[in-house]
Design a protein around this motif. Structure first.
Motif, mmCIF file in Angstrom:
data_model
loop_
_atom_site.group_PDB
_atom_site.id
_atom_site.type_symbol
_atom_site.label_atom_id
_atom_site.label_comp_id
_atom_site.label_asym_id
_atom_site.label_seq_id
_atom_site.Cartn_x
_atom_site.Cartn_y
_atom_site.Cartn_z
ATOM 1 N N ASN A 71 -4.732 -21.499 -5.509
ATOM 2 C CA ASN A 71 -4.211 -20.350 -4.775
ATOM 3 C C ASN A 71 -4.476 -19.045 -5.522
ATOM 4 O OD1 ASN A 71 -2.451 -22.846 -4.178
ATOM 5 N ND2 ASN A 71 -1.985 -21.501 -2.458
ATOM 6 N N ASN A 72 -4.246 -19.067 -6.837
ATOM 7 C CA ASN A 72 -4.490 -17.878 -7.650
ATOM 8 C C ASN A 72 -5.958 -17.461 -7.607
ATOM 9 O OD1 ASN A 72 -1.883 -17.263 -8.697
ATOM 10 N ND2 ASN A 72 -2.039 -18.985 -10.108
ATOM 11 N N ALA A 73 -6.840 -18.471 -7.714
ATOM 12 C CA ALA A 73 -8.279 -18.186 -7.728
ATOM 13 C C ALA A 73 -8.737 -17.619 -6.385
ATOM 14 C CB ALA A 73 -9.054 -19.460 -8.059
ATOM 15 N N VAL A 74 -8.276 -18.229 -5.278
ATOM 16 C CA VAL A 74 -8.661 -17.765 -3.940
ATOM 17 C C VAL A 74 -8.099 -16.369 -3.670
ATOM 18 C CG1 VAL A 74 -8.390 -18.198 -1.465
ATOM 19 C CG2 VAL A 74 -8.919 -20.095 -2.992
ATOM 20 N N GLY A 75 -6.840 -16.138 -4.061
ATOM 21 C CA GLY A 75 -6.218 -14.824 -3.866
ATOM 22 C C GLY A 75 -6.918 -13.746 -4.667
ATOM 23 N N LEU A 76 -7.232 -14.056 -5.931
ATOM 24 C CA LEU A 76 -7.930 -13.081 -6.782
ATOM 25 C C LEU A 76 -9.317 -12.782 -6.240
ATOM 26 C CD1 LEU A 76 -7.839 -11.428 -9.418
ATOM 27 C CD2 LEU A 76 -8.789 -13.430 -10.601
ATOM 28 N N ASN A 77 -10.022 -13.832 -5.799
ATOM 29 C CA ASN A 77 -11.356 -13.646 -5.234
ATOM 30 C C ASN A 77 -11.309 -12.782 -3.975
ATOM 31 O OD1 ASN A 77 -14.304 -14.428 -4.851
ATOM 32 N ND2 ASN A 77 -13.415 -15.255 -2.976
ATOM 33 N N ALA A 78 -10.299 -13.010 -3.130
ATOM 34 C CA ALA A 78 -10.170 -12.238 -1.887
ATOM 35 C C ALA A 78 -9.968 -10.760 -2.178
ATOM 36 C CB ALA A 78 -9.007 -12.775 -1.049
ATOM 37 N N MET A 79 -9.113 -10.434 -3.148
ATOM 38 C CA MET A 79 -8.821 -9.036 -3.445
ATOM 39 C C MET A 79 -9.979 -8.355 -4.173
ATOM 40 S SD MET A 79 -6.139 -8.799 -1.824
ATOM 41 C CE MET A 79 -5.813 -7.063 -2.105
ATOM 42 N N ILE A 80 -10.648 -9.079 -5.076
ATOM 43 C CA ILE A 80 -11.806 -8.507 -5.776
ATOM 44 C C ILE A 80 -12.944 -8.266 -4.796
ATOM 45 C CG2 ILE A 80 -13.634 -8.996 -7.458
ATOM 46 C CD1 ILE A 80 -11.536 -10.386 -9.183
ATOM 47 N N SER A 81 -13.141 -9.224 -3.871
ATOM 48 C CA SER A 81 -14.248 -9.127 -2.906
ATOM 49 C C SER A 81 -14.027 -8.042 -1.863
ATOM 50 C CB SER A 81 -14.445 -10.473 -2.196
ATOM 51 O OG SER A 81 -14.708 -11.499 -3.116
ATOM 52 N N THR A 82 -12.800 -7.594 -1.724
ATOM 53 C CA THR A 82 -12.505 -6.572 -0.712
ATOM 54 C C THR A 82 -12.128 -5.256 -1.381
ATOM 55 O OG1 THR A 82 -10.247 -7.485 -0.561
ATOM 56 C CG2 THR A 82 -11.842 -8.207 1.086
ATOM 57 N N VAL A 83 -10.874 -5.147 -1.815
ATOM 58 C CA VAL A 83 -10.390 -3.893 -2.405
ATOM 59 C C VAL A 83 -11.166 -3.533 -3.675
ATOM 60 C CG1 VAL A 83 -8.367 -2.733 -3.386
ATOM 61 C CG2 VAL A 83 -8.100 -4.258 -1.420
ATOM 62 N N GLY A 84 -11.465 -4.531 -4.506
ATOM 63 C CA GLY A 84 -12.207 -4.266 -5.752
ATOM 64 C C GLY A 84 -13.607 -3.743 -5.492
ATOM 65 N N VAL A 85 -14.338 -4.431 -4.630
ATOM 66 C CA VAL A 85 -15.713 -4.004 -4.293
ATOM 67 C C VAL A 85 -15.689 -2.646 -3.594
ATOM 68 C CG1 VAL A 85 -17.725 -4.533 -2.853
ATOM 69 C CG2 VAL A 85 -16.651 -6.347 -4.196
ATOM 70 N N ASP A 86 -14.732 -2.456 -2.689
ATOM 71 C CA ASP A 86 -14.635 -1.181 -1.963
ATOM 72 C C ASP A 86 -14.434 -0.010 -2.920
ATOM 73 O OD1 ASP A 86 -14.887 -2.610 0.356
ATOM 74 O OD2 ASP A 86 -12.772 -2.494 0.920
ATOM 75 N N SER A 87 -13.567 -0.196 -3.916
ATOM 76 C CA SER A 87 -13.289 0.896 -4.853
ATOM 77 C C SER A 87 -14.540 1.294 -5.635
ATOM 78 C CB SER A 87 -12.167 0.498 -5.820
ATOM 79 O OG SER A 87 -12.547 -0.615 -6.604
ATOM 80 N N ILE A 88 -15.341 0.298 -6.012
ATOM 81 C CA ILE A 88 -16.585 0.574 -6.744
ATOM 82 C C ILE A 88 -17.574 1.317 -5.847
ATOM 83 C CG2 ILE A 88 -18.599 -0.496 -7.844
ATOM 84 C CD1 ILE A 88 -16.693 -2.752 -8.761
ATOM 85 N N LEU A 89 -17.693 0.874 -4.596
ATOM 86 C CA LEU A 89 -18.628 1.514 -3.661
ATOM 87 C C LEU A 89 -18.180 2.931 -3.290
ATOM 88 C CD1 LEU A 89 -19.508 -1.500 -1.324
ATOM 89 C CD2 LEU A 89 -20.893 -0.521 -3.170
ATOM 90 N N ILE A 90 -16.858 3.145 -3.196
ATOM 91 C CA ILE A 90 -16.349 4.498 -2.936
ATOM 92 C C ILE A 90 -16.700 5.407 -4.103
ATOM 93 C CG2 ILE A 90 -14.233 5.893 -2.752
ATOM 94 C CD1 ILE A 90 -13.018 3.532 -1.151
ATOM 95 N N LEU A 91 -16.503 4.910 -5.320
ATOM 96 C CA LEU A 91 -16.850 5.687 -6.514
ATOM 97 C C LEU A 91 -18.342 6.007 -6.536
ATOM 98 C CD1 LEU A 91 -15.912 6.885 -9.227
ATOM 99 C CD2 LEU A 91 -16.365 4.650 -10.270
ATOM 100 N N LEU A 92 -19.173 5.014 -6.213
ATOM 101 C CA LEU A 92 -20.621 5.217 -6.160
ATOM 102 C C LEU A 92 -20.987 6.258 -5.106
ATOM 103 C CD1 LEU A 92 -23.492 4.405 -7.028
ATOM 104 C CD2 LEU A 92 -23.389 2.549 -5.348
ATOM 105 N N SER A 93 -20.309 6.206 -3.957
ATOM 106 C CA SER A 93 -20.571 7.185 -2.892
ATOM 107 C C SER A 93 -20.317 8.602 -3.376
ATOM 108 C CB SER A 93 -19.680 6.895 -1.677
ATOM 109 O OG SER A 93 -19.982 5.641 -1.121
ATOM 110 N N TYR A 94 -19.231 8.778 -4.125
ATOM 111 C CA TYR A 94 -18.908 10.123 -4.612
ATOM 112 C C TYR A 94 -19.837 10.580 -5.732
ATOM 113 C CZ TYR A 94 -15.139 11.313 -1.571
ATOM 114 O OH TYR A 94 -14.431 11.667 -0.450
ATOM 115 N N VAL A 95 -20.353 9.640 -6.502
ATOM 116 C CA VAL A 95 -21.385 9.999 -7.496
ATOM 117 C C VAL A 95 -22.608 10.559 -6.776
ATOM 118 C CG1 VAL A 95 -23.016 9.076 -9.190
ATOM 119 C CG2 VAL A 95 -20.610 8.373 -9.250
#
Length: 314
Positions: free
Chosen positions: A197-221
């Protein structure tokens, strides 16, 4: 103890928690919470109504804003019943399936908000770097496709995380530490191995909110790089000004989220009521503040909202 072990998940009743240590003040605490919910629901509904009814707002940037308002409404409604139910009536009980449903929708609207903020960052990048092709790149059909993709992405990523909770056994206390069902909170009560459960939950949040935050930062660069190449100081200022509202929306989404993560990491050092307040702030501040930010900082939205309010008074 055996009674807990033989209990089927669907028959489990969890007990939600209000503000620990301040239970006698719940009625008074409910006043600011009620004001925040009213502000969030009315503000986002007004923004949505303005975008739907005003032809001048039928543009890509406002379509994305309508998606943001929709997710904020969903996020507010997902917690409203349990939060105010506890503060007003001390209604703490919630069934297992109802808990899973609330948890799913809270996570879904959180992930959708992150995805919408990413889409809005892309919108700002296209508008600044390629203004002549803006309308041809972000057509109505493409924006609709982005909206559908956001919903499907969130649903596919989060369904396994929530569904896997059904395999757990709960033989310890059934008292949750929030006024809504929170995924890590539910897992802490399980006496079953929760590593999957921990692994699936962590993967879900990294794959969504985590990836989005990096791409938003890249967009602003890329946006900053484009703006700095503009010769005219006035044009630079104008380009940056179109991003202010979005930067504010990103900040009020990610700062409470990061704060909640730190509180969970160092929860033993923080009083229980601080933990609870930040957990509720994380879900309430974006829906409350986004309509205010866009109404104050976006002239077209402000004019449309004022026009609607004036028409209601005549």
């Amino acid at each position: 103890m055996s009674n807990f072990q033989n209990t089927t998940p669907s028959s489990i009743i969890f007990l939600l928690t209000g503000v620990p240590g301040l239970e006698v003040f719940h009625i008074w605490i409910s006043i600011p919470f009620c004001c925040l919910y009213v502000t969030a629901l009315s503000g986002n509904s007004l923004i949505l109504f303005a975008i739907v009814t005003q032809p001048s707002l039928h543009e890509p940037v406002y379509y994305f804003l309508s998606m943001l308002s929709t997710t904020d409404l969903g996020l507010s409604i997902s917690t409203l019943v349990t939060v105010l139910g506890i503060l007003w009536f001390n209604a703490r009980e919630i069934g297992f399936n109802a808990c899973l449903s609330q948890m799913f929708f809270i996570k879904l609207f959180t992930v959708m908000e992150s995805s919408v903020l990413l889409a809005m960052a892309f919108d700002r990048f296209v508008a600044i770097s390629n203004p002549l092709r803006y309308a041809t790149i972000l057509t109505d059909s493409r924006i609709a496709q982005i909206g559908v993709a956001i919903v499907i992405r969130g649903t596919l990523m989060l369904t396994p995380m929530v569904a896997l909770l059904k395999r757990l056994s709960f033989c310890h206390s059934h008292i949750l530490h929030h006024s809504y069902c929170f995924h890590p909170d539910v897992m802490k009560l399980s006496c079953t191995d929760t590593r999957i459960n921990n692994a699936v939950g962590l993967n879900a949040m990294i794959s969504t909110v985590g990836v989005d935050s990096i791409l938003i930062l890249l967009s602003y660069v890329l946006i900053i790089k484009t703006v700095l190449s503009i010769a005219s100081p006035e044009e630079k200022k104008k380009a940056f000004s179109t991003c202010i509202s979005h930067i504010g929306a990103v900040a009020i989404f990610y700062i409470p989220l990061i704060s909640l993560s730190f509180v969970h990491r160092f929860e033993k050092q923080a009083p229980a009521y601080v933990h609870t307040m930040i957990a509720n702030t994380y879900l309430l501040i974006p829906p409350v503040m986004n309509p205010i930010i866009y109404s104050v900082k976006t002239k077209q939205i402000r004019r449309a909202v004022i026009k609607i309010l004036r028409s209601q008074n005549t």
